[in-house]
Design a protein around this motif. Structure first.
Motif, PDB file in Angstrom:
ATOM      1  N   GLU A   4      25.496 -55.907  38.180  1.00 21.55           N
ATOM      2  CA  GLU A   4      26.159 -54.802  39.322  1.00 21.55           C
ATOM      3  C   GLU A   4      26.381 -53.901  39.366  1.00 21.55           C
ATOM      4  N   THR A   5      26.338 -53.197  40.525  1.00 19.81           N
ATOM      5  CA  THR A   5      26.639 -51.610  40.946  1.00 19.81           C
ATOM      6  C   THR A   5      28.346 -52.061  41.344  1.00 19.81           C
ATOM      7  N   LYS A   6      28.612 -50.282  40.792  1.00 23.49           N
ATOM      8  CA  LYS A   6      29.787 -50.939  40.992  1.00 23.49           C
ATOM      9  C   LYS A   6      30.413 -49.468  42.227  1.00 23.49           C
ATOM     10  N   ARG A   7      31.099 -50.229  43.005  1.00 32.53           N
ATOM     11  CA  ARG A   7      31.436 -48.408  44.445  1.00 32.53           C
ATOM     12  C   ARG A   7      32.502 -47.720  43.286  1.00 32.53           C
ATOM     13  N   ALA A   8      31.471 -46.505  43.418  1.00 26.62           N
ATOM     14  CA  ALA A   8      32.351 -45.813  42.070  1.00 26.62           C
ATOM     15  C   ALA A   8      32.875 -44.131  42.926  1.00 26.62           C
ATOM     16  N   GLY A   9      32.901 -44.237  44.533  1.00 28.88           N
ATOM     17  CA  GLY A   9      33.506 -43.302  45.260  1.00 28.88           C
ATOM     18  C   GLY A   9      32.609 -42.262  45.294  1.00 28.88           C
ATOM     19  N   VAL A  10      33.526 -40.548  44.752  1.00 26.24           N
ATOM     20  CA  VAL A  10      31.977 -39.626  44.973  1.00 26.24           C
ATOM     21  C   VAL A  10      31.995 -39.381  43.230  1.00 26.24           C
ATOM     22  N   ASN A  11      31.155 -40.091  43.233  1.00 23.91           N
ATOM     23  CA  ASN A  11      30.320 -40.528  41.276  1.00 23.91           C
ATOM     24  C   ASN A  11      29.383 -41.553  41.411  1.00 23.91           C
ATOM     25  N   HIS A  12      28.045 -41.200  40.576  1.00 32.41           N
ATOM     26  CA  HIS A  12      26.839 -41.770  40.437  1.00 32.41           C
ATOM     27  C   HIS A  12      27.664 -43.357  39.786  1.00 32.41           C
ATOM     28  N   PRO A  13      26.202 -44.413  40.437  1.00 34.15           N
ATOM     29  CA  PRO A  13      27.192 -45.982  40.052  1.00 34.15           C
ATOM     30  C   PRO A  13      26.407 -45.801  38.456  1.00 34.15           C
ATOM     31  N   SER A  14      25.289 -45.829  38.801  1.00 38.71           N
ATOM     32  CA  SER A  14      24.491 -45.571  36.942  1.00 38.71           C
ATOM     33  C   SER A  14      24.645 -44.526  36.404  1.00 38.71           C
ATOM     34  N   LEU A  15      24.060 -43.172  36.600  1.00 38.84           N
ATOM     35  CA  LEU A  15      24.138 -42.309  35.994  1.00 38.84           C
ATOM     36  C   LEU A  15      25.615 -41.660  35.595  1.00 38.84           C
ATOM     37  N   PHE A  16      25.925 -41.594  34.411  1.00 39.31           N
ATOM     38  CA  PHE A  16      26.910 -40.399  33.899  1.00 39.31           C
ATOM     39  C   PHE A  16      26.893 -40.111  32.466  1.00 39.31           C
ATOM     40  N   PRO A  17      27.772 -38.283  33.027  1.00 39.03           N
ATOM     41  CA  PRO A  17      28.208 -38.071  34.030  1.00 39.03           C
ATOM     42  C   PRO A  17      27.794 -37.789  35.627  1.00 39.03           C
ATOM     43  N   TYR A  18      28.393 -37.443  36.402  1.00 39.52           N
ATOM     44  CA  TYR A  18      27.695 -37.709  37.407  1.00 39.52           C
ATOM     45  C   TYR A  18      28.263 -37.428  38.703  1.00 39.52           C
ATOM     46  N   GLY A  19      29.920 -36.957  39.456  1.00 38.79           N
ATOM     47  CA  GLY A  19      30.384 -37.145  40.041  1.00 38.79           C
ATOM     48  C   GLY A  19      31.100 -35.206  40.442  1.00 38.79           C
ATOM     49  N   ALA A  20      32.313 -36.133  40.803  1.00 36.57           N
ATOM     50  CA  ALA A  20      33.296 -35.102  41.318  1.00 36.57           C
ATOM     51  C   ALA A  20      34.559 -34.791  40.247  1.00 36.57           C
ATOM     52  N   TYR A  21      34.535 -34.153  39.885  1.00 38.20           N
ATOM     53  CA  TYR A  21      35.684 -33.738  39.028  1.00 38.20           C
ATOM     54  C   TYR A  21      36.322 -32.688  39.997  1.00 38.20           C
ATOM     55  N   ARG A  22      37.721 -32.751  39.972  1.00 36.69           N
ATOM     56  CA  ARG A  22      38.842 -31.861  40.846  1.00 36.69           C
ATOM     57  C   ARG A  22      39.312 -30.509  39.136  1.00 36.69           C
ATOM     58  N   CYS A  23      38.804 -29.281  39.832  1.00 37.25           N
ATOM     59  CA  CYS A  23      40.093 -27.875  38.826  1.00 37.25           C
ATOM     60  C   CYS A  23      40.838 -27.288  39.584  1.00 37.25           C
ATOM     61  N   ALA A  24      41.179 -26.947  38.287  1.00 35.89           N
ATOM     62  CA  ALA A  24      42.542 -25.962  38.566  1.00 35.89           C
ATOM     63  C   ALA A  24      43.320 -25.190  39.765  1.00 35.89           C
ATOM     64  N   ASP A  25      42.329 -24.777  40.263  1.00 38.46           N
ATOM     65  CA  ASP A  25      42.390 -24.655  41.539  1.00 38.46           C
ATOM     66  C   ASP A  25      42.779 -25.591  42.521  1.00 38.46           C
ATOM     67  N   GLY A  26      42.268 -27.132  42.306  1.00 36.33           N
ATOM     68  CA  GLY A  26      42.574 -27.944  43.403  1.00 36.33           C
ATOM     69  C   GLY A  26      41.141 -28.189  44.096  1.00 36.33           C
ATOM     70  N   LYS A  27      40.183 -27.496  43.844  1.00 37.16           N
ATOM     71  CA  LYS A  27      39.050 -27.881  44.903  1.00 37.16           C
ATOM     72  C   LYS A  27      37.854 -28.669  43.720  1.00 37.16           C
ATOM     73  N   ASP A  28      36.718 -29.720  44.120  1.00 34.48           N
ATOM     74  CA  ASP A  28      36.598 -30.595  43.546  1.00 34.48           C
ATOM     75  C   ASP A  28      34.970 -29.891  43.279  1.00 34.48           C
ATOM     76  N   VAL A  29      34.771 -29.993  42.234  1.00 31.03           N
ATOM     77  CA  VAL A  29      33.615 -29.624  41.920  1.00 31.03           C
ATOM     78  C   VAL A  29      32.538 -30.782  41.527  1.00 31.03           C
TER      79      VAL A  29
END
Length: 388
Positions: A218-243
């Motif tokens: 069952e595909t889960k809601r994952a926000g700004v992340n891929h539901p079935s591939l990992f790691p694949y998504g958004a990560y917050r950096c020290a300056d507060g910006k997401d990559v």
């Protein structure tokens, strides 16, 4: 310069997004598109007034068309539409299910009368089935297809931020019409096409459905992340910006652990994607900690040096000034508008020209004179064989 669809006439009794998307792409390719509007206009004209007092939706999807206002409850206006269709190559409509049949313009009847005519009916749920009689708009279909259920976060479902059901249906209709035009070249016969918003997006849902049908996943809601591939998504950096970054395969996972995380031993414990998904929480703590130590620019530089895909979690204002955004100028009743260009780039077209967005009924008089009963045009002409 001759465009590929010059000489093709499209009559579109259309509104909103799906059908106008398909016909706008035909117009871009050189087809003559006659847009039939109610006397008070396509209701998408009034979705908003945010583009020099005009609707962003309408400006986007109606360049290059001629606008005629017809009241199809009046016999005289139905006769004009009938003459137009008799001389058209393509007829597109996306009114409420059954509306065109009641007016005498059902695709089955038209195809019998005009064997070379290509008809395209766009609806919410198709021509048959329990829901086929219902009106259906984009968000309704996003919900019905399960798209909302896999979009959003753990806190709840969400709508995809643009009208993907409408757009997908329009794209499918455009492709199908082009196929039908090619087929007519070899057979001399037109085609009746049906495209529904539901079918268009249900096709896009094949991956989560196949995963569920065959593995119970069952595909889960994952926000700004891929539901079935990992790691694949958004990560917050020290300056507060997401990559955003992506590991697509096990080889990239080895590189990521070695070059970015500086923990090559992780590859022995979590060798493949299914193992990584099963231990997502543990691995996420490690990845989040690494990104939080460095700036977004440093993170992107290290990811690029490692040969891994990355991007920025941009806002609309960032897209508006993005170095890869191509723009075109389109004339509208309120002046020239600068908008994002369509995706396809042709090496035979150096500076594509786009025709104006019409004012409501801008071509009514001319088209009535051209196709009205007084023009004495024959309704027995085959589509595609009319005088040009």
């Amino acid at each position: 310069m001759i465009k590929p669809l010059e000489g093709i006439t499209v009559v579109a009794v259309e509104q909103a997004v799906a059908a106008p998307y398909a016909s706008s792409r035909l117009a871009d390719a050189g087809a003559r598109v006659i847009k039939v509007e109610r006397p008070d206009g396509d209701f998408a004209r009034n979705y908003d007034r945010l583009v020099e007092g005009q609707s962003a939706y309408f400006v986007w999807l109606n360049r290059g068309k001629e606008s005629i206002c017809l009241d199809l409850t009046i016999e005289e206006d139905r006769e004009i539409l009938a003459i137009m269709i008799a001389e058209a190559d393509v007829f597109i409509q996306n009114l409420k299910p059954g509306s065109m049949e009641k007016l005498g313009f059902g695709s089955g009847n038209l195809r019998k009368r005009f064997p070379r005519l290509i008809t395209c009916d766009i609806s919410g749920f198709g021509d048959g089935g329990a829901f086929s009689h219902l009106k259906a708009y984009d968000l309704i279909v996003q919900a019905e297809t399960g798209l909302c259920a896999i979009t959003g976060t753990a806190h709840g479902p969400a709508r995809v931020g643009v009208s993907v059901c409408d757009i997908s249906a329009g794209m499918n209709a455009h492709t199908a019409i082009l196929q039908a035009l090619l087929l007519r070249e070899s057979t001399g016969q037109g085609t009746a096409i049906q495209v529904s918003l539901f079918d268009a997006v249900a096709d896009w849902m094949n991956v989560p459905v196949l995963q569920f049908d065959y593995s119970g996943y069952e595909t889960k809601r994952a926000g700004v992340n891929h539901p079935s591939l990992f790691p694949y998504g958004a990560y917050r950096c020290a300056d507060g910006k997401d990559v955003i970054f992506s590991v697509q395969n096990d080889r990239e996972w080895v590189i990521f652990c070695d070059k970015f995380l500086k923990q090559p031993e992780l590859t022995r414990r979590f060798a493949d994607n299914m193992q990584r998904l099963g231990n997502r929480a543990e691995l996420d703590q490690i990845i989040v900690a690494r990104f939080s130590e460095i700036s977004s620019n440093q993170a992107m530089a290290e990811l690029e040096a490692a040969g891994l895909a990355y991007g920025r979690l941009n806002q609309i204002e960032d897209l508006s000034t993005h170095p890869h955004v191509r723009r075109i100028a389109v004339s509208t009743p309120q002046g020239d508008i600068d908008m994002i260009a369509p995706a396809a780039i042709f090496d035979t077209v150096k500076s594509p020209a786009f025709r104006p967005v019409p004012a409501l009924g801008a071509h009514s008089e001319a088209i009535r004179n051209e196709f009205g009963p007084q023009s004495r045009r024959s309704m027995n002409k085959e589509p595609g064989r009319a005088e040009r």
